[in-house]
Design an enzyme around this catalytic site. Structure first.
Site, PDB file in Angstrom:
ATOM      1  N   ASP A 108       0.876  -1.172   0.000  1.00 31.07           N
ATOM      2  CA  ASP A 108       0.000   0.000   0.000  1.00 31.07           C
ATOM      3  C   ASP A 108       0.916   1.225   0.000  1.00 31.07           C
ATOM      4  O   ASP A 108       2.077   1.129   0.397  1.00 31.07           O
ATOM      5  CB  ASP A 108      -0.873  -0.029   1.256  1.00 31.07           C
ATOM      6  CG  ASP A 108      -1.600   1.287   1.475  1.00 31.07           C
ATOM      7  OD1 ASP A 108      -2.270   1.751   0.538  1.00 31.07           O
ATOM      8  OD2 ASP A 108      -1.487   1.847   2.579  1.00 31.07           O
ATOM      9  N   ASP A 313      -7.027  -2.005   3.707  1.00 31.47           N
ATOM     10  CA  ASP A 313      -6.061  -3.085   3.453  1.00 31.47           C
ATOM     11  C   ASP A 313      -6.399  -4.349   4.239  1.00 31.47           C
ATOM     12  O   ASP A 313      -5.804  -5.399   4.030  1.00 31.47           O
ATOM     13  CB  ASP A 313      -4.638  -2.642   3.832  1.00 31.47           C
ATOM     14  CG  ASP A 313      -4.201  -1.419   3.047  1.00 31.47           C
ATOM     15  OD1 ASP A 313      -4.453  -1.388   1.835  1.00 31.47           O
ATOM     16  OD2 ASP A 313      -3.618  -0.507   3.645  1.00 31.47           O
TER      17      ASP A 313
END
Length: 315
Positions: A108, A313
Site C-alpha cells: 500500500d 487493506d
C-alpha cells in the site's frame, strides 16, 4: 490471536495429523497381533523377558509415532512464538509456508511506504459559480471531514484550523465507502448539497466539466469538493518513510523479490512515489475492492505478500 494461530495448521502438519492417526492405530493393532500370535507361530511364552508381550512392548516403544507427530508442530510453534516476541502476530504456520513460496510483495502507499501524515498545501476553485467563497469551501470541507479517519480528513481539518475558518453545520451526512462523503449545508440562507472525495465520485455529478480540468495533471494527491455547482480541489503532499528505499532495495537485490505498489491515489502521485522508493510496477486509482481483486489475481499466478496499514487493506 496466538491460540487461533496455533490452530491454523500448515499443509505438512495437517498431513502428519492424518498420517499419525492411521500410523498409531496400525502400530497398536500390530502390538496386539504380535502379543497374541507369536507364542503360536514361534512357540515362545506370553510372559517373561523372552515372552511375546515383552517383545511386542519393545516394538511398540520403538515404533511410537510421538517424535514424528510432535516434531513438525514444535518447529512451527517455535517460529510463531519467536515472531510474537518480536511483535509479529502470525495467523498460523500456514503463513510461514506462504512466505516460503512468496515471489512478489505488494505495498500500500499512503501510511505504508509514506508516513501517512498528509499536509494540505493548497486549495483551488476549479469551477466558480459564486455560490460560496474559498473560505466557506474550506470551512465546509473541514466540517464534513471532522469525524472521518482518513489521513486526508486530518490534513483538511488542520489546514482549516491554520486558516482560522469558522465551523459550519452539516446535515444529512453520509459516508460512501471507497468514494467519499456527502451531506448538505446552509450557505447564504440556501441549502446546498455537498460532496467530497475522489474524481470518480465527484465528476459524474457535474453536468459540464471544462477540458482543462479533465486533462490537468498533478504530482500531488487531490481530493475534490463539490458545493452545489462550485468545484474545489484540495492538494496534499506526503513524506516517504526514511528507511523505505533501503529496505526495498534489499528485498530486490538480496532476496530477488518483485515489488509492486497498490494505491487509491491518482497515477501521477503514484509515479512520483514509485520513483523515489524504487518500485517498478504499480496500480493507481484503486478502490478497496479493486485492491483486493488485484491481490487475488496475482496470488493465483505466484506466491504474494500484501503489506498495508489501513482499514481498506484489512481484507
Amino acid at each position: 490471536l496466538i491460540n487461533e494461530a496455533q490452530e491454523m495448521k500448515p499443509k505438512v502438519e495437517r498431513f502428519l495429523d492424518r498420517f499419525g492417526k492411521i500410523y498409531a492405530i496400525t502400530i497398536i493393532s500390530l502390538f496386539f497381533f504380535f502379543s497374541l500370535t507369536f507364542p503360536f507361530i514361534f512357540g515362545i511364552p506370553f510372559f517373561g523377558m523372552e515372552g511375546s508381550i515383552y517383545r511386542s512392548l519393545a516394538f511398540l516403544i520403538a515404533a511410537s509415532p510421538c517424535a514424528l507427530i510432535i516434531a513438525t508442530p514444535t518447529a512451527y510453534l517455535s517460529a510463531i512464538n519467536a515472531c510474537a516476541r518480536k511483535g509479529i502476530v502470525l495467523k498460523g504456520g500456514i503463513t510461514l509456508d506462504a512466505l516460503a513460496s512468496c515471489k512478489t510483495i505488494a505495498f500500500d502507499k499512503t501510511g505504508t511506504l509514506t508516513t501517512g501524515e498528509l499536509s494540505c498545501i493548497s486549495v483551488e476553485i476549479l469551477i466558480d459559480e459564486k455560490e460560496c467563497s474559498l473560505t466557506e469551501g474550506i470551512a465546509i470541507a473541514a466540517a464534513i471531514e471532522r469525524n472521518a479517519t482518513h489521513p486526508m480528513a486530518t490534513a483538511i481539518c488542520s489546514y482549516a484550523e491554520k486558516k482560522g475558518v469558522s465551523s459550519v453545520q452539516i446535515d444529512d451526512f453520509k459516508s460512501i465507502s471507497g468514494f467519499g462523503l456527502q451531506g448538505t449545508a446552509k450557505i447564504n440562507n440556501q441549502s446546498l448539497p455537498i460532496f467530497i472525495g475522489n474524481k470518480e465520485f465527484i465528476f459524474p455529478k457535474i453536468s459540464s466539466i471544462p477540458a482543462d480540468i479533465l486533462s490537468k495533471k498533478s504530482e500531488y494527491m487531490i481530493s475534490f469538493l463539490l458545493i452545489g455547482k462550485t468545484l474545489f480541489s484540495f492538494h496534499f503532499t506526503d513524506t516517504i518513510r526514511p528507511n523505505i528505499p533501503a529496505v526495498l532495495k534489499k528485498l530486490k537485490e538480496e532476496h530477488h523479490l518483485k515489488l509492486i505498489m497498490l494505491t487509491g491515489d491518482h497515477e501521477n502521485s503514484a509515479i512520483l512515489v514509485a520513483k523515489e522508493v524504487g518500485i517498478d510496477s504499480f496500480f493507481a486509482d484503486l478502490r478497496p475492492e479493486a485492491k483486493l481483486q488485484i491481490v487475488s489475481d496475482l496470488s493465483l499466478k505466484q506466491g504474494l505478500a500484501m503489506v498495508g496499514d489501513g482499514i481498506n487493506d484489512a481484507p
